[in-house]
Design an enzyme around this catalytic site. Structure first.
Site, PDB file in Angstrom:
ATOM      1  N   GLY A   8      11.843  57.717 -14.486  1.00 22.41           N
ATOM      2  CA  GLY A   8      12.737  56.599 -14.167  1.00 22.41           C
ATOM      3  C   GLY A   8      13.379  56.060 -15.438  1.00 22.41           C
ATOM      4  CE1 TYR A  37       7.666  65.688  -3.545  1.00 21.43           C
ATOM      5  CE2 TYR A  37       8.600  66.999  -1.764  1.00 21.43           C
ATOM      6  CZ  TYR A  37       8.515  65.812  -2.461  1.00 21.43           C
ATOM      7  OH  TYR A  37       9.279  64.736  -2.071  1.00 21.43           O
ATOM      8  CG  LEU A  53       9.977  52.847 -17.647  1.00 19.55           C
ATOM      9  CD1 LEU A  53      10.253  51.960 -18.858  1.00 19.55           C
ATOM     10  CD2 LEU A  53      11.163  52.805 -16.678  1.00 19.55           C
ATOM     11  CG  ASP A  79      15.364  77.106  -0.676  1.00 18.15           C
ATOM     12  OD1 ASP A  79      14.854  75.966  -0.721  1.00 18.15           O
ATOM     13  OD2 ASP A  79      16.237  77.499  -1.473  1.00 18.15           O
ATOM     14  CG  HIS A  92      18.376  67.575  -6.176  1.00 16.08           C
ATOM     15  ND1 HIS A  92      17.768  66.739  -7.072  1.00 16.08           N
ATOM     16  CD2 HIS A  92      17.456  67.851  -5.233  1.00 16.08           C
ATOM     17  CE1 HIS A  92      16.528  66.511  -6.685  1.00 16.08           C
ATOM     18  NE2 HIS A  92      16.308  67.171  -5.577  1.00 16.08           N
ATOM     19  CG  ASP A 140       0.704  56.246 -14.414  1.00 13.66           C
ATOM     20  OD1 ASP A 140       0.312  56.398 -13.236  1.00 13.66           O
ATOM     21  OD2 ASP A 140       1.140  57.175 -15.112  1.00 13.66           O
ATOM     22  CB  ILE A 141       1.122  54.011  -9.214  1.00 11.73           C
ATOM     23  CG1 ILE A 141       1.470  55.490  -9.193  1.00 11.73           C
ATOM     24  CG2 ILE A 141       2.344  53.122  -9.030  1.00 11.73           C
ATOM     25  CD1 ILE A 141       1.905  55.973  -7.813  1.00 11.73           C
ATOM     26  CG  PHE A 171      15.870  65.689   6.613  1.00  8.40           C
ATOM     27  CD1 PHE A 171      14.955  64.774   7.129  1.00  8.40           C
ATOM     28  CD2 PHE A 171      15.846  66.968   7.122  1.00  8.40           C
ATOM     29  CE1 PHE A 171      14.051  65.130   8.145  1.00  8.40           C
ATOM     30  CE2 PHE A 171      14.958  67.334   8.136  1.00  8.40           C
ATOM     31  CZ  PHE A 171      14.069  66.417   8.641  1.00  8.40           C
ATOM     32  CB  THR A 230       9.301  64.964   1.615  1.00  7.80           C
ATOM     33  OG1 THR A 230      10.105  66.145   1.559  1.00  7.80           O
ATOM     34  CG2 THR A 230       7.847  65.396   1.593  1.00  7.80           C
TER      35      THR A 230
HETATM   36  N1  UDP Z   1      20.801  75.570  -3.762  1.00  6.82           N
HETATM   37  C1  UDP Z   1      21.572  76.620  -4.242  1.00  6.82           C
HETATM   38  N2  UDP Z   1      21.813  76.696  -5.588  1.00  6.82           N
HETATM   39  C2  UDP Z   1      21.344  75.762  -6.474  1.00  6.82           C
HETATM   40  C3  UDP Z   1      20.562  74.679  -5.973  1.00  6.82           C
HETATM   41  C4  UDP Z   1      20.317  74.623  -4.609  1.00  6.82           C
HETATM   42  O1  UDP Z   1      22.014  77.485  -3.479  1.00  6.82           O
HETATM   43  O2  UDP Z   1      21.586  75.905  -7.685  1.00  6.82           O
HETATM   44  C5  UDP Z   1      20.537  75.478  -2.319  1.00  6.82           C
HETATM   45  C6  UDP Z   1      19.061  75.515  -1.961  1.00  6.82           C
HETATM   46  O3  UDP Z   1      18.642  76.839  -1.744  1.00  6.82           O
HETATM   47  C7  UDP Z   1      19.024  74.668  -0.683  1.00  6.82           C
HETATM   48  C8  UDP Z   1      20.177  73.691  -0.847  1.00  6.82           C
HETATM   49  O4  UDP Z   1      20.999  74.224  -1.890  1.00  6.82           O
HETATM   50  O5  UDP Z   1      19.304  75.476   0.438  1.00  6.82           O
HETATM   51  C9  UDP Z   1      19.719  72.301  -1.258  1.00  6.82           C
HETATM   52  O6  UDP Z   1      18.840  72.444  -2.379  1.00  6.82           O
HETATM   53  P1  UDP Z   1      18.347  71.199  -3.213  1.00  6.82           P
HETATM   54  O7  UDP Z   1      17.562  71.755  -4.365  1.00  6.82           O
HETATM   55  O8  UDP Z   1      19.508  70.322  -3.538  1.00  6.82           O
HETATM   56  O9  UDP Z   1      17.426  70.394  -2.225  1.00  6.82           O
HETATM   57  P2  UDP Z   1      16.164  70.879  -1.336  1.00  6.82           P
HETATM   58  O10 UDP Z   1      16.731  71.369  -0.035  1.00  6.82           O
HETATM   59  O11 UDP Z   1      15.420  71.912  -2.102  1.00  6.82           O
HETATM   60  O12 UDP Z   1      15.391  69.606  -1.159  1.00  6.82           O
END
Ligand code: UDP
Length: 328
Positions: free
Chosen positions: A37, A141, A34, A285, A189, A51-52, A169, A117
């Protein structure tokens, strides 16, 4: 029907999958510390706050309950943070998984579905990405997940532990009718940030770079609805329960959308302009991450039924009032 230990079942993907498995008639016990979560994602009678990394507590649980299999979601998930505090990721993700694997081996439970991932591929040499492409993680990560995948492969070969590694993805969307959705704090995100910018509850969005070699210069990603991910877990579990051997599968739709296309989809869904500006690239990225999902479709019969971008955005938008009410 099977009895399943769901590690990390109070989090985003784990709680949606638990909901899906319970609807299928499976029995689930959730293990969660938690920290990220939420208690509200789990029926109280199903929750064990453990905790795992606490192997003895896990061993006690395995001794008390007769599990057929484990689904393992519990992890730290922020790529950016992992570059600042790498050891948090090796301890929580790699060490935590090893602790869970130890408890499984001690108790004779030999089936695990592991949350991996697309970050295990780093910047791929070609797109779409197939599962046979090499591990080239570019962050602690991603590496923390590679290490677990490798340990699972060796344990399959020499310790009889069968696993399915699902390489996610971009998980997104929600199941508002089950009061479930994305509630990360802080939220990093794209889709939730764009929705909040559109509805005025969040700041304007910064597009991280428009100088990539894509249709419109912004990054391209493969967005998969969290309930389509849940169905992938159910199929992976069934594969193991049927005696299937260890496998690795990409979990994506095979279709990519750019950041600017996501903004457009949110504008269409909300009827509102998304305030945004163009910023520099974000470290780490890759330009394009799109799955070749042939393997999971052909071997497990998986289909994407809810991952049209408009459906993802609609479901995430519908969850917003629930999230806001809980956050207030
Ligand atoms: N992104 C963006 N602005 C934001 C957050 C994300 O332009 O404030 C872009 C990021 O560069 C990536 C896509 O959105 O290309 C998805 O990013 P997210 O962090 O959602 O997931 P990730 O691909 O990192 O797992």
């Amino acid at each position: 029907m099977a009895k399943i230990l769901v590690a990390g079942g109070a989090g985003y993907i784990g709680s949606h999958t638990t909901h899906y498995l319970l609807n299928q008639g499976h029995d689930c016990v959730v293990v969660d510390n938690l920290v990220t979560g939420y208690r509200h994602n789990v029926e109280p009678s199903r929750l064990r706050q453990i905790d795992i990394q606490d192997t003895p507590a896990l061993s006690d649980l395995f001794a008390a309950e007769k599990f057929d299999a484990v689904l393992h979601f519990a992890a730290s998930i922020a790529v950016g943070e992992s570059t600042k505090i790498p050891q948090k990721y090796f301890r929580n993700n790699t060490g935590g998984s090893f602790s869970l694997i130890d408890a499984m081996l001690d108790s004779g439970v030999n089936k695990i579905v592991f949350s991996s991932t697309a970050a295990v591929y780093g910047t791929p040499a070609k797109t779409p990405i197939t599962e046979d492409m090499p591990f080239q993680a570019e962050s602690p990560y991603g590496e923390s997940k590679v290490m677990v995948e490798k340990a699972l492969q060796w344990n399959a070969q020499f310790a009889g532990l069968n696993s399915v590694c699902l390489r996610y993805f971009n998980a997104c969307g929600a199941e508002p009718k089950a009061n479930r959705g994305e509630e990360h704090i802080p939220e990093t995100h794209l889709i939730p940030l764009v929705l909040r910018a559109a509805t005025g509850v969040g700041k304007p969005v910064t597009v991280f770079g428009t100088d990539y070699p894509t249709r419109d210069g912004s990054c391209e990603r493969d967005y998969i609805h969290v309930m389509d991910l849940a169905s992938a877990h159910a199929l992976a579990l069934q594969h193991l329960l049927d005696g299937g051997s260890s496998r690795q599968f990409n979990c994506g739709t095979g279709e990519g959308f750019t950041v600017l296309e996501v903004i457009k989809a949110v504008e269409e869904a909300t009827g509102k302009k998304v305030p945004h500006s163009i910023g520099p690239r974000r470290d780490g990225d890759p330009s394009t991450l799109v799955a070749d999902s042939t393997r999971i479709r052909t071997e497990l019969g998986w289909k994407s039924t809810r991952s049209a971008l408009a459906d993802i955005v609609r479901d995430a938008l519908e969850f917003e009032p629930i999230r806001l009410q809980r956050a207030s």
